[in-house]
Design a protein around this motif. Structure first.
Motif, PDB file in Angstrom:
ATOM      1  N   MET A 269       0.470  -1.111   0.103  1.00 19.80           N
ATOM      2  CA  MET A 269      -0.327  -0.035   0.334  1.00 19.80           C
ATOM      3  C   MET A 269       0.746   1.084   0.535  1.00 19.80           C
ATOM      4  SD  MET A 269      -3.282  -1.153   0.283  1.00 19.80           S
ATOM      5  CE  MET A 269      -4.244   0.608   0.301  1.00 19.80           C
ATOM      6  N   LYS A 270       1.658   1.567   0.642  1.00 21.33           N
ATOM      7  CA  LYS A 270       3.048   2.398   0.774  1.00 21.33           C
ATOM      8  C   LYS A 270       3.660   2.420  -0.593  1.00 21.33           C
ATOM      9  CE  LYS A 270       4.842   1.419   5.267  1.00 21.33           C
ATOM     10  NZ  LYS A 270       6.376   0.369   5.425  1.00 21.33           N
ATOM     11  N   GLY A 271       3.450   1.839  -1.264  1.00 16.20           N
ATOM     12  CA  GLY A 271       3.510   2.144  -2.984  1.00 16.20           C
ATOM     13  C   GLY A 271       2.731   2.340  -3.844  1.00 16.20           C
ATOM     14  N   LEU A 272       1.610   2.858  -3.497  1.00 16.92           N
ATOM     15  CA  LEU A 272       0.621   3.096  -4.049  1.00 16.92           C
ATOM     16  C   LEU A 272       0.167   4.835  -3.705  1.00 16.92           C
ATOM     17  CD1 LEU A 272      -2.181   1.100  -4.228  1.00 16.92           C
ATOM     18  CD2 LEU A 272      -0.822   1.179  -5.932  1.00 16.92           C
TER      19      LEU A 272
ATOM     20  N   PHE B 286      -7.605  -0.025 -11.447  1.00 15.11           N
ATOM     21  CA  PHE B 286      -7.011  -0.794 -12.093  1.00 15.11           C
ATOM     22  C   PHE B 286      -6.025  -0.299 -12.134  1.00 15.11           C
ATOM     23  CE2 PHE B 286      -4.687  -1.957 -16.256  1.00 15.11           C
ATOM     24  CZ  PHE B 286      -5.359  -3.044 -16.457  1.00 15.11           C
ATOM     25  N   HIS B 287      -4.646   0.756 -11.846  1.00 18.88           N
ATOM     26  CA  HIS B 287      -4.186   0.529 -11.836  1.00 18.88           C
ATOM     27  C   HIS B 287      -2.777  -0.329 -10.414  1.00 18.88           C
ATOM     28  CE1 HIS B 287      -2.589   2.827 -15.412  1.00 18.88           C
ATOM     29  NE2 HIS B 287      -3.822   3.744 -15.454  1.00 18.88           N
ATOM     30  N   ALA B 288      -3.695   0.271  -9.676  1.00 23.22           N
ATOM     31  CA  ALA B 288      -3.722   0.094  -8.057  1.00 23.22           C
ATOM     32  C   ALA B 288      -3.397  -1.538  -8.331  1.00 23.22           C
ATOM     33  CB  ALA B 288      -4.560   0.184  -7.102  1.00 23.22           C
ATOM     34  N   ILE B 289      -4.466  -1.535  -7.911  1.00 24.60           N
ATOM     35  CA  ILE B 289      -4.982  -3.577  -8.291  1.00 24.60           C
ATOM     36  C   ILE B 289      -3.478  -4.306  -8.772  1.00 24.60           C
ATOM     37  CG2 ILE B 289      -6.553  -5.319  -9.252  1.00 24.60           C
ATOM     38  CD1 ILE B 289      -8.826  -3.715  -8.869  1.00 24.60           C
ATOM     39  N   SER B 290      -3.155  -3.457 -10.007  1.00 24.40           N
ATOM     40  CA  SER B 290      -2.122  -4.149 -11.258  1.00 24.40           C
ATOM     41  C   SER B 290      -0.727  -4.599 -10.326  1.00 24.40           C
ATOM     42  CB  SER B 290      -1.478  -3.700 -12.450  1.00 24.40           C
ATOM     43  OG  SER B 290      -3.120  -3.340 -13.314  1.00 24.40           O
TER      44      SER B 290
ATOM     45  N   ARG C 177      -1.282  -6.634  -7.067  1.00 23.93           N
ATOM     46  CA  ARG C 177      -1.574  -8.131  -7.142  1.00 23.93           C
ATOM     47  C   ARG C 177       0.675  -8.694  -8.070  1.00 23.93           C
ATOM     48  NH1 ARG C 177      -4.431  -8.950 -12.879  1.00 23.93           N
ATOM     49  NH2 ARG C 177      -2.413  -8.009 -12.721  1.00 23.93           N
ATOM     50  N   SER C 178       0.910  -7.606  -8.042  1.00 26.47           N
ATOM     51  CA  SER C 178       2.224  -7.821  -7.946  1.00 26.47           C
ATOM     52  C   SER C 178       3.121  -8.100  -7.119  1.00 26.47           C
ATOM     53  CB  SER C 178       2.625  -7.071  -9.854  1.00 26.47           C
ATOM     54  OG  SER C 178       3.229  -5.771  -9.201  1.00 26.47           O
ATOM     55  N   VAL C 179       3.434  -6.824  -6.218  1.00 27.06           N
ATOM     56  CA  VAL C 179       3.476  -7.200  -5.260  1.00 27.06           C
ATOM     57  C   VAL C 179       3.242  -8.796  -4.305  1.00 27.06           C
ATOM     58  CG1 VAL C 179       4.325  -5.715  -2.759  1.00 27.06           C
ATOM     59  CG2 VAL C 179       3.914  -4.479  -4.601  1.00 27.06           C
ATOM     60  N   LEU C 180       2.312  -8.609  -4.096  1.00 27.82           N
ATOM     61  CA  LEU C 180       1.757  -9.937  -3.499  1.00 27.82           C
ATOM     62  C   LEU C 180       1.099 -10.667  -4.218  1.00 27.82           C
ATOM     63  CD1 LEU C 180      -1.619  -7.878  -1.421  1.00 27.82           C
ATOM     64  CD2 LEU C 180       0.727  -8.073  -0.470  1.00 27.82           C
ATOM     65  N   GLN C 181       2.310 -11.061  -5.437  1.00 29.50           N
ATOM     66  CA  GLN C 181       2.375 -11.966  -6.257  1.00 29.50           C
ATOM     67  C   GLN C 181       2.677 -13.526  -4.793  1.00 29.50           C
ATOM     68  OE1 GLN C 181       3.139 -11.619  -9.871  1.00 29.50           O
ATOM     69  NE2 GLN C 181       1.456 -12.884  -9.974  1.00 29.50           N
ATOM     70  N   ASP C 182       3.519 -13.148  -4.393  1.00 28.00           N
ATOM     71  CA  ASP C 182       4.238 -14.854  -4.033  1.00 28.00           C
ATOM     72  C   ASP C 182       3.186 -14.984  -3.083  1.00 28.00           C
ATOM     73  OD1 ASP C 182       6.428 -14.256  -4.539  1.00 28.00           O
ATOM     74  OD2 ASP C 182       7.652 -13.184  -3.122  1.00 28.00           O
TER      75      ASP C 182
ATOM     76  N   LYS D 149      -9.839 -14.338 -10.352  1.00 31.57           N
ATOM     77  CA  LYS D 149      -9.542 -15.634  -9.574  1.00 31.57           C
ATOM     78  C   LYS D 149      -8.606 -14.541  -9.081  1.00 31.57           C
ATOM     79  CE  LYS D 149     -10.747 -19.933 -10.963  1.00 31.57           C
ATOM     80  NZ  LYS D 149      -9.807 -21.008 -11.914  1.00 31.57           N
ATOM     81  N   GLU D 150      -7.978 -13.890  -9.172  1.00 33.84           N
ATOM     82  CA  GLU D 150      -6.560 -13.206  -8.716  1.00 33.84           C
ATOM     83  C   GLU D 150      -7.751 -11.840  -7.947  1.00 33.84           C
ATOM     84  OE1 GLU D 150      -2.966 -14.532 -11.108  1.00 33.84           O
ATOM     85  OE2 GLU D 150      -3.313 -12.682 -11.759  1.00 33.84           O
ATOM     86  N   VAL D 151      -8.058 -11.157  -8.536  1.00 33.50           N
ATOM     87  CA  VAL D 151      -8.485 -10.295  -8.112  1.00 33.50           C
ATOM     88  C   VAL D 151      -9.620 -10.403  -6.586  1.00 33.50           C
ATOM     89  CG1 VAL D 151     -10.311  -8.195  -8.464  1.00 33.50           C
ATOM     90  CG2 VAL D 151      -8.893  -8.493 -10.111  1.00 33.50           C
ATOM     91  N   GLU D 152     -10.548 -11.666  -7.052  1.00 33.66           N
ATOM     92  CA  GLU D 152     -10.972 -11.835  -6.330  1.00 33.66           C
ATOM     93  C   GLU D 152      -9.913 -11.841  -4.314  1.00 33.66           C
ATOM     94  OE1 GLU D 152     -13.510 -14.691  -8.154  1.00 33.66           O
ATOM     95  OE2 GLU D 152     -14.767 -14.491  -7.040  1.00 33.66           O
ATOM     96  N   GLN D 153      -8.955 -12.874  -4.730  1.00 30.55           N
ATOM     97  CA  GLN D 153      -8.038 -13.541  -4.019  1.00 30.55           C
ATOM     98  C   GLN D 153      -7.674 -12.349  -3.475  1.00 30.55           C
ATOM     99  OE1 GLN D 153      -5.293 -15.540  -5.300  1.00 30.55           O
ATOM    100  NE2 GLN D 153      -5.462 -17.116  -3.651  1.00 30.55           N
TER     101      GLN D 153
END
Ligand SMILES: [Zn+2]
Lengths: 212, 206
Positions: free
Chosen positions: A153-156, A193-197, A200-205, B41-45
């Motif tokens: 979140m800090k990165g946003l 959209f940008h925030a989700i992207s 998602r990439s930061v929390l990918q692991d 799915k990822e967004v939901e997750q």
């Protein structure tokens, strides 16, 4: 400890509050009878959503709790001036977002003084807005997941963080977020959209791990 | 439609806020595109992870409410005090001037690039206040009540954001109400208001 409906001279609250009353009806009861039971229903109705938002924006449970308390207190004091011309919900969240932003500003000013850094560029400032100082007890309470999220979140930038939290945490409609933040619906969508992207990439692991 | 376009609509799809046509397009795409289905799915997750993290125990809320209602009860005696209405001849000028100054302080003294958003709102509120003041002129006296409703809404916001103490605002409101009860204004008072507003206008625009 008795929290609400305390009998005070001339303010005895004898009638039970119907928790299915609309926001506006509850507001009226507070305005006309100084009915703390009605106010409590209103507080309970919004506290969870509001906490989720405040926590996501300020990054600490303790600060989020304080921001929330402050916000509800000021709201009580000024409620008699509320005419119901705007939706109470939108109104409340707008004020809350502003409070959170002020809280963040305080934190980053503090952080800068302590770190003795030179003035920053706008971009650096935006990304540092989320830096918070943690107390030891908070540190202990932080889960691994919480830390990852806080970091992400800090990165946003603030704007993205706000619309992202309103959407993902509070499930608000794009139209409502646009009204609240005074952005266009298109800008709201793009920011989400940008925030989700990014998130998602930061929390990918973490997201990968929890797949199974 | 491209995957990127679909991706942008996924959150709207999840929250069921797309129009029917858009929703059909996204649903059809999802049945054929594994990568977008995975994204969904990822967004939901992501949301469920965030919600889990942003939740709090009942005890946190109980504690918050305990402090809150203690403060509220402590605040009550002073709120019940009856505020005296000021001398009428002073009141008309005092109201718009104080409120406008309050706003200008909020707008101009805040350093740096702090909150364009807040500044824009303050300027809008200033404009509203000026409309309110304009309605003090003879031809507009009837609409004062309407205007003061707008001012009230602003005052509430200002108060919540700590731009003014509640006592100041109480007094301002008392004065606005007193004005609404048909007090007549003298020529000089009207002129004074007009001048004051004109100078505030200039200041705000420069
Ligand atoms: Zn696709």
């Amino acid at each position: 400890m008795e929290l609400v409906g305390v009998e005070e001279e001339g303010l005895a609250v004898a009638v039970a509050v119907d928790s299915t009353l609309s926001d506006l009806d509850l507001v009226r009861q507070v305005q006309e009878q100084d009915d703390l039971k009605a106010y409590e229903v209103l507080v309970k109705r919004y506290e969870k959503e509001a906490f989720g938002l405040a926590y996501t924006l300020v990054g600490s449970r303790e600060d989020a709790k304080d921001v929330l308390q402050e916000c509800f207190f000021n709201l009580y004091l000024s409620l008699k001036n509320f005419r119901g011309e705007s939706s109470f919900r939108t109104y409340f969240f707008r004020v809350l977002v502003n409070r959170c932003r002020d809280e963040q500003r305080k934190k980053s000013v503090w952080g800068r003084i302590i770190l003795r850094t030179v003035p920053m560029t706008e971009e650096e400032e935006e990304s540092l807005e989320g830096v918070t100082l943690k107390t030891p007890s908070e540190e202990l309470a932080q889960t691994e997941l919480g830390q990852k999220i806080e970091e992400a979140m800090k990165g946003l930038p603030w704007r993205q963080r706000t619309v992202f939290a309103l959407k993902m945490i509070d499930g608000m409609k794009i139209r409502e977020i646009a009204e609240l933040t005074e952005l266009t619906p298109g800008a709201v969508k793009a920011n989400i959209f940008h925030a989700i992207s990014k998130m998602r990439s930061v929390l990918q692991d973490y997201l990968e791990l929890s797949k199974g | 439609m491209s995957c990127e376009t679909i991706e942008k609509s996924l959150i709207g799809y999840l929250d069921q806020e797309l129009d029917r046509e858009e929703e059909t397009v996204v649903r059809d795409h999802l049945t054929q595109c594994a990568s977008c289905s995975q994204r969904l799915k990822e967004v939901e997750q992501l949301r469920s992870v965030l919600l889990q993290d942003a939740s709090a125990s009942d005890s946190l809320f109980e504690e918050m409410r305990r402090t809150l209602f203690e403060r509220i009860r402590d605040s009550r005696p002073s709120r019940e005090m009856v505020l005296p209405v000021r001398r009428r001849s002073w009141a008309p000028l005092w109201v718009p001037v104080t409120l406008s100054l309050m706003l200008l302080i909020g707008v101009w003294i805040v350093p740096g690039r702090y909150q364009e958003f807040a500044m824009k709102r303050d300027l809008t509120a200033l404009a509203k206040l000026e409309e309110g003041a304009t309605s003090l002129y003879p031809e507009g006296v009837e609409s004062l009540e309407e205007e003061s409703a707008a001012v009230d809404e602003y005052l509430m916001l200002a108060q919540m954001e700590g731009e003014a103490s509640s006592d100041d605002l109480e007094e301002d409101l008392e004065l606005l109400n007193a004005l609404g009860e048909g007090d007549d204004l003298s020529e000089e008072e009207l002129e004074e208001i007009e001048e004051e507003i004109a100078s505030l206008d200039e200041e705000a625009l420069s």
